[in-house]
Design a protein around this motif. Sequence first.
Motif, PDB file in Angstrom:
ATOM      1  N   GLY A 124       0.799  -1.216   0.000  1.00 51.15           N
ATOM      2  CA  GLY A 124       0.000   0.000   0.000  1.00 51.15           C
ATOM      3  C   GLY A 124       0.828   1.260   0.000  1.00 51.15           C
ATOM      4  O   GLY A 124       0.313   2.353   0.234  1.00 51.15           O
ATOM      5  N   ALA A 125       2.146   1.122  -0.277  1.00 49.10           N
ATOM      6  CA  ALA A 125       3.042   2.270  -0.208  1.00 49.10           C
ATOM      7  C   ALA A 125       3.697   2.611  -1.537  1.00 49.10           C
ATOM      8  O   ALA A 125       4.257   3.688  -1.697  1.00 49.10           O
ATOM      9  N   LEU A 126       3.630   1.697  -2.500  1.00 48.80           N
ATOM     10  CA  LEU A 126       4.288   1.906  -3.782  1.00 48.80           C
ATOM     11  C   LEU A 126       3.516   1.150  -4.852  1.00 48.80           C
ATOM     12  O   LEU A 126       3.118  -0.001  -4.642  1.00 48.80           O
ATOM     13  N   ALA A 127       3.279   1.802  -5.984  1.00 51.02           N
ATOM     14  CA  ALA A 127       2.532   1.164  -7.069  1.00 51.02           C
ATOM     15  C   ALA A 127       3.251   1.407  -8.393  1.00 51.02           C
ATOM     16  O   ALA A 127       4.008   2.370  -8.541  1.00 51.02           O
ATOM     17  N   ILE A 128       3.015   0.514  -9.347  1.00 52.72           N
ATOM     18  CA  ILE A 128       3.549   0.692 -10.689  1.00 52.72           C
ATOM     19  C   ILE A 128       2.464   0.297 -11.679  1.00 52.72           C
ATOM     20  O   ILE A 128       1.796  -0.719 -11.527  1.00 52.72           O
ATOM     21  N   VAL A 129       2.288   1.131 -12.690  1.00 57.81           N
ATOM     22  CA  VAL A 129       1.230   0.928 -13.673  1.00 57.81           C
ATOM     23  C   VAL A 129       1.769   1.296 -15.056  1.00 57.81           C
ATOM     24  O   VAL A 129       2.513   2.272 -15.200  1.00 57.81           O
ATOM     25  N   PRO A 130       1.448   0.513 -16.103  1.00 55.82           N
ATOM     26  CA  PRO A 130       1.928   0.836 -17.448  1.00 55.82           C
ATOM     27  C   PRO A 130       1.340   2.152 -17.945  1.00 55.82           C
ATOM     28  O   PRO A 130       0.230   2.539 -17.579  1.00 55.82           O
ATOM     29  N   LEU A 131       2.091   2.825 -18.810  1.00 53.52           N
ATOM     30  CA  LEU A 131       1.648   4.099 -19.368  1.00 53.52           C
ATOM     31  C   LEU A 131       1.255   4.005 -20.830  1.00 53.52           C
ATOM     32  O   LEU A 131       0.462   4.801 -21.311  1.00 53.52           O
ATOM     33  N   THR A 132       1.849   3.073 -21.562  1.00 52.42           N
ATOM     34  CA  THR A 132       1.693   3.063 -23.019  1.00 52.42           C
ATOM     35  C   THR A 132       1.026   1.790 -23.503  1.00 52.42           C
ATOM     36  O   THR A 132       0.961   0.789 -22.793  1.00 52.42           O
ATOM     37  N   SER A 133       0.549   1.851 -24.755  1.00 46.52           N
ATOM     38  CA  SER A 133      -0.044   0.682 -25.385  1.00 46.52           C
ATOM     39  C   SER A 133       1.052  -0.237 -25.899  1.00 46.52           C
ATOM     40  O   SER A 133       2.234   0.086 -25.874  1.00 46.52           O
ATOM     41  N   ARG A 134       0.641  -1.398 -26.422  1.00 45.33           N
ATOM     42  CA  ARG A 134       1.620  -2.375 -26.894  1.00 45.33           C
ATOM     43  C   ARG A 134       2.360  -1.901 -28.138  1.00 45.33           C
ATOM     44  O   ARG A 134       3.421  -2.421 -28.471  1.00 45.33           O
ATOM     45  N   THR A 135       1.796  -0.957 -28.851  1.00 38.15           N
ATOM     46  CA  THR A 135       2.433  -0.504 -30.090  1.00 38.15           C
ATOM     47  C   THR A 135       3.529   0.518 -29.833  1.00 38.15           C
ATOM     48  O   THR A 135       4.349   0.775 -30.707  1.00 38.15           O
ATOM     49  N   ALA A 136       3.550   1.133 -28.659  1.00 37.79           N
ATOM     50  CA  ALA A 136       4.542   2.159 -28.338  1.00 37.79           C
ATOM     51  C   ALA A 136       5.662   1.552 -27.498  1.00 37.79           C
ATOM     52  O   ALA A 136       5.596   0.402 -27.080  1.00 37.79           O
ATOM     53  N   GLU A 137       6.705   2.346 -27.283  1.00 38.09           N
ATOM     54  CA  GLU A 137       7.793   1.875 -26.429  1.00 38.09           C
ATOM     55  C   GLU A 137       7.262   1.662 -25.018  1.00 38.09           C
ATOM     56  O   GLU A 137       6.576   2.523 -24.466  1.00 38.09           O
ATOM     57  N   PRO A 138       7.557   0.518 -24.424  1.00 37.03           N
ATOM     58  CA  PRO A 138       7.039   0.253 -23.078  1.00 37.03           C
ATOM     59  C   PRO A 138       7.475   1.330 -22.091  1.00 37.03           C
ATOM     60  O   PRO A 138       8.622   1.771 -22.098  1.00 37.03           O
ATOM     61  N   ALA A 139       6.535   1.744 -21.266  1.00 40.22           N
ATOM     62  CA  ALA A 139       6.819   2.724 -20.218  1.00 40.22           C
ATOM     63  C   ALA A 139       5.884   2.455 -19.052  1.00 40.22           C
ATOM     64  O   ALA A 139       4.814   1.857 -19.214  1.00 40.22           O
ATOM     65  N   ALA A 140       6.303   2.864 -17.873  1.00 40.21           N
ATOM     66  CA  ALA A 140       5.481   2.652 -16.685  1.00 40.21           C
ATOM     67  C   ALA A 140       5.665   3.814 -15.735  1.00 40.21           C
ATOM     68  O   ALA A 140       6.678   4.511 -15.761  1.00 40.21           O
ATOM     69  N   LEU A 141       4.657   3.999 -14.887  1.00 36.08           N
ATOM     70  CA  LEU A 141       4.677   5.061 -13.886  1.00 36.08           C
ATOM     71  C   LEU A 141       4.775   4.417 -12.508  1.00 36.08           C
ATOM     72  O   LEU A 141       3.934   3.591 -12.130  1.00 36.08           O
ATOM     73  N   VAL A 142       5.806   4.776 -11.755  1.00 36.61           N
ATOM     74  CA  VAL A 142       5.962   4.330 -10.374  1.00 36.61           C
ATOM     75  C   VAL A 142       5.416   5.428  -9.467  1.00 36.61           C
ATOM     76  O   VAL A 142       5.839   6.573  -9.561  1.00 36.61           O
ATOM     77  N   VAL A 143       4.470   5.069  -8.608  1.00 35.53           N
ATOM     78  CA  VAL A 143       3.764   6.042  -7.778  1.00 35.53           C
ATOM     79  C   VAL A 143       4.071   5.771  -6.309  1.00 35.53           C
ATOM     80  O   VAL A 143       3.823   4.681  -5.802  1.00 35.53           O
TER      81      VAL A 143
END
Length: 334
Positions: A206-225
């Motif tokens: 409950g202290a750290l999350a990660i979620v993808p930002l882009t679709s499969r067609t774009a360069e993979p990216a994620a947001l760490v919150v």
Amino acid sequence: MLAAIGLDETHESAYRALVSVGAADVPGLARRLALGEPETERALRRLERHGLAAQASGRAGRWVAAPPGAALGALLTQQRHELDRAELAAKVLAEEYRARAVEPSVHDLLEVVTGAAAVSQRFLQVRLGASREVCALVSGGSDGTGGIGGGAGEQAGGRGVAHRVVVERAVLDTPLGLGGLSAALGREERVRVVDRVPTKLLIADGALAIVPLTSRTAEPAALVVHASGLLASLTGLFEAVWREALPLRLGEGADTVREEAPEGPDATDLEILSLLLAGLTDASVAKQLDLGLRTVQRRVKRLMELTGVTTRLQLGWHAYEREWVARRVRVPQV
């Protein structure tokens, strides 16, 4: 098996061969290992530096093995000391990081990770960094970054970290997905299924999350919150999906899973609902049914979780919609 103390397969084979024969010269050991003499001699020199082999005194060109108990024990002790120092350094760095993060700036609350390898590694780090609970939403065709099963799940489960995972139903249609689900259920992870998850998501403690930002067609990216209002929203999203999902259980076969319908209210739950809808307080319901007040409140809370509501008014509406209670309720005794 000895890679942890710095020996590769060739060096380990040379040491094992030397232990088995007691003593050998370079040509004889090279034949036994099916290696060239120069490579064999380099392996022996490496063993000598580790204290695992030595040249026989008085017999030039002959090599003998050091006693495994003493030689390997010394190397293992040294390795343990190095790991202890590394663990201490990690704790110090963690304390420094927490101290710096007491008053984080807005920029410190979010971290953008780009590139397939970097995203996958960050997902793994977030999951293995959990000490209490991992919550995950797994989409169909998951690449494993926020997924189920695998070495990360085994390591986290082995440390006593609880897991709650919601997967898309499409995951059940793939052999790889079924294998991961069976492994996760075998580790007593709690797994549920829905038709579709809104996003892939991983939350640690409950202290750290990660979620993808882009679709499969774009360069993979994620947001760490990190801890923030956005993290609270992501946690709320997971909890909402979790409430609506159906539990999964292991089937009769070791590699099969099945969905289970959510448990409904029992007879006591229905009596409690009827009396509450008749206007009685929790205390009056407890007295009427000869139950403890905490028991009544706990059962009401469970029914609210079961229906996915946050107020008792909503619970009453759902009770009528699901035909848990009749329009005419039982009249309490005076």
